[in-house]
Design a protein around this motif. Structure first.
Motif, PDB file in Angstrom:
ATOM      1  N   ILE A   1       0.858  -1.182   0.000  1.00  0.00           N
ATOM      2  CA  ILE A   1       0.000   0.000   0.000  1.00  0.00           C
ATOM      3  C   ILE A   1       0.896   1.234   0.000  1.00  0.00           C
ATOM      4  O   ILE A   1       1.676   1.437   0.935  1.00  0.00           O
ATOM      5  CB  ILE A   1      -0.929  -0.002   1.219  1.00  0.00           C
ATOM      6  CG1 ILE A   1      -1.832  -1.241   1.157  1.00  0.00           C
ATOM      7  CG2 ILE A   1      -1.745   1.276   1.286  1.00  0.00           C
ATOM      8  CD1 ILE A   1      -2.571  -1.540   2.426  1.00  0.00           C
ATOM      9  N   PRO A   2       0.802   2.065  -1.048  1.00  0.00           N
ATOM     10  CA  PRO A   2       1.651   3.264  -1.092  1.00  0.00           C
ATOM     11  C   PRO A   2       1.103   4.375  -0.192  1.00  0.00           C
ATOM     12  O   PRO A   2      -0.103   4.485   0.024  1.00  0.00           O
ATOM     13  CB  PRO A   2       1.595   3.680  -2.566  1.00  0.00           C
ATOM     14  CG  PRO A   2       0.310   3.129  -3.072  1.00  0.00           C
ATOM     15  CD  PRO A   2       0.018   1.899  -2.272  1.00  0.00           C
ATOM     16  N   ALA A   3       2.009   5.156   0.326  1.00  0.00           N
ATOM     17  CA  ALA A   3       1.652   6.339   1.107  1.00  0.00           C
ATOM     18  C   ALA A   3       2.726   7.388   0.860  1.00  0.00           C
ATOM     19  O   ALA A   3       3.839   7.074   0.432  1.00  0.00           O
ATOM     20  CB  ALA A   3       1.553   6.011   2.590  1.00  0.00           C
ATOM     21  N   ILE A   4       2.376   8.621   1.137  1.00  0.00           N
ATOM     22  CA  ILE A   4       3.305   9.738   0.948  1.00  0.00           C
ATOM     23  C   ILE A   4       3.502  10.401   2.299  1.00  0.00           C
ATOM     24  O   ILE A   4       2.533  10.659   3.022  1.00  0.00           O
ATOM     25  CB  ILE A   4       2.746  10.735  -0.084  1.00  0.00           C
ATOM     26  CG1 ILE A   4       2.561  10.008  -1.421  1.00  0.00           C
ATOM     27  CG2 ILE A   4       3.660  11.943  -0.229  1.00  0.00           C
ATOM     28  CD1 ILE A   4       1.630  10.700  -2.365  1.00  0.00           C
ATOM     29  N   GLU A   5       4.751  10.664   2.637  1.00  0.00           N
ATOM     30  CA  GLU A   5       5.084  11.307   3.904  1.00  0.00           C
ATOM     31  C   GLU A   5       6.004  12.493   3.642  1.00  0.00           C
ATOM     32  O   GLU A   5       6.717  12.510   2.639  1.00  0.00           O
ATOM     33  CB  GLU A   5       5.792  10.321   4.835  1.00  0.00           C
ATOM     34  CG  GLU A   5       4.945   9.140   5.217  1.00  0.00           C
ATOM     35  CD  GLU A   5       5.683   8.153   6.106  1.00  0.00           C
ATOM     36  OE1 GLU A   5       5.005   7.455   6.866  1.00  0.00           O
ATOM     37  OE2 GLU A   5       6.932   8.088   6.049  1.00  0.00           O
ATOM     38  N   PHE A   6       5.971  13.456   4.552  1.00  0.00           N
ATOM     39  CA  PHE A   6       6.849  14.613   4.422  1.00  0.00           C
ATOM     40  C   PHE A   6       7.373  15.009   5.788  1.00  0.00           C
ATOM     41  O   PHE A   6       6.778  14.702   6.819  1.00  0.00           O
ATOM     42  CB  PHE A   6       6.120  15.789   3.752  1.00  0.00           C
ATOM     43  CG  PHE A   6       4.946  16.315   4.526  1.00  0.00           C
ATOM     44  CD1 PHE A   6       5.088  17.391   5.387  1.00  0.00           C
ATOM     45  CD2 PHE A   6       3.690  15.729   4.400  1.00  0.00           C
ATOM     46  CE1 PHE A   6       4.007  17.877   6.098  1.00  0.00           C
ATOM     47  CE2 PHE A   6       2.602  16.213   5.105  1.00  0.00           C
ATOM     48  CZ  PHE A   6       2.769  17.290   5.952  1.00  0.00           C
ATOM     49  N   ASN A   7       8.528  15.688   5.781  1.00  0.00           N
ATOM     50  CA  ASN A   7       9.136  16.157   7.015  1.00  0.00           C
ATOM     51  C   ASN A   7      10.131  17.255   6.676  1.00  0.00           C
ATOM     52  O   ASN A   7      10.700  17.272   5.584  1.00  0.00           O
ATOM     53  CB  ASN A   7       9.840  15.007   7.736  1.00  0.00           C
ATOM     54  CG  ASN A   7      10.035  15.295   9.207  1.00  0.00           C
ATOM     55  OD1 ASN A   7       9.351  16.122   9.790  1.00  0.00           O
ATOM     56  ND2 ASN A   7      10.985  14.605   9.811  1.00  0.00           N
ATOM     57  N   GLU A   8      10.359  18.160   7.619  1.00  0.00           N
ATOM     58  CA  GLU A   8      11.280  19.272   7.402  1.00  0.00           C
ATOM     59  C   GLU A   8      12.728  18.811   7.342  1.00  0.00           C
ATOM     60  O   GLU A   8      13.573  19.465   6.767  1.00  0.00           O
ATOM     61  CB  GLU A   8      11.134  20.328   8.518  1.00  0.00           C
ATOM     62  CG  GLU A   8       9.831  21.079   8.496  1.00  0.00           C
ATOM     63  CD  GLU A   8       8.688  20.299   9.150  1.00  0.00           C
ATOM     64  OE1 GLU A   8       8.958  19.297   9.863  1.00  0.00           O
ATOM     65  OE2 GLU A   8       7.536  20.661   8.927  1.00  0.00           O
ATOM     66  N   THR A   9      13.017  17.684   7.962  1.00  0.00           N
ATOM     67  CA  THR A   9      14.386  17.185   8.015  1.00  0.00           C
ATOM     68  C   THR A   9      14.402  15.703   7.650  1.00  0.00           C
ATOM     69  O   THR A   9      13.395  15.030   7.722  1.00  0.00           O
ATOM     70  CB  THR A   9      15.004  17.394   9.408  1.00  0.00           C
ATOM     71  OG1 THR A   9      16.335  16.896   9.397  1.00  0.00           O
ATOM     72  CG2 THR A   9      14.213  16.710  10.495  1.00  0.00           C
ATOM     73  N   SER A  10      15.563  15.227   7.276  1.00  0.00           N
ATOM     74  CA  SER A  10      15.723  13.809   6.972  1.00  0.00           C
ATOM     75  C   SER A  10      16.727  13.181   7.923  1.00  0.00           C
ATOM     76  O   SER A  10      17.361  12.180   7.601  1.00  0.00           O
ATOM     77  CB  SER A  10      16.171  13.635   5.518  1.00  0.00           C
ATOM     78  OG  SER A  10      16.327  12.271   5.225  1.00  0.00           O
TER      79      SER A  10
END
Length: 113
Positions: A37-46
């Motif tokens: 199941i694909p999902a998209i995530e985001f964050n200010e830092t890695s």
């Protein structure tokens, strides 16, 4: 033999040059073919110490084509262009994240859609 220069790496596939649209599409196609199941995530830092990223909407349970996922990546990128954005694949049997790869880095103009 020479040691490579020390460089910040970002998750799976980070040792490669930035992925082209076609390469991103093939990775997403693999996720779908495997039944993940694909999902998209985001964050200010890695940073490696950051374990939790913010999810963009809900996982894409009904996605059947890579274009559906790519359109959500583009929407996330438009709203959070200052963040790292990654695509993840969840295995609903093992109930865990199987893979992830970054599709947008802040300030990088090499990721196109």
């Amino acid at each position: 033999m020479k040691t490579l220069p020390k460089e910040r790496r970002y998750e799976t596939l980070s040792y490669l040059p930035p992925l082209t649209d076609a390469q991103i599409e093939r990775q997403i196609d693999y996720i779908l073919q495997m039944g993940y199941i694909p999902a998209i995530e985001f964050n200010e830092t890695s940073d490696p110490e950051v374990y939790y990223w913010t999810m963009w909407k809900l996982p894409l349970f009904n996605a059947s084509t890579p274009q559906e996922v790519l359109s959500e990546v583009q929407a996330c990128r438009s709203e959070y262009s200052n963040c790292f954005i990654r695509v993840v694949g969840f295995d609903n049997v093992k109930q865990c994240q199987i893979l992830s790869f970054i599709v947008h880095k802040p300030g990088a103009s090499t990721y196109r859609y």
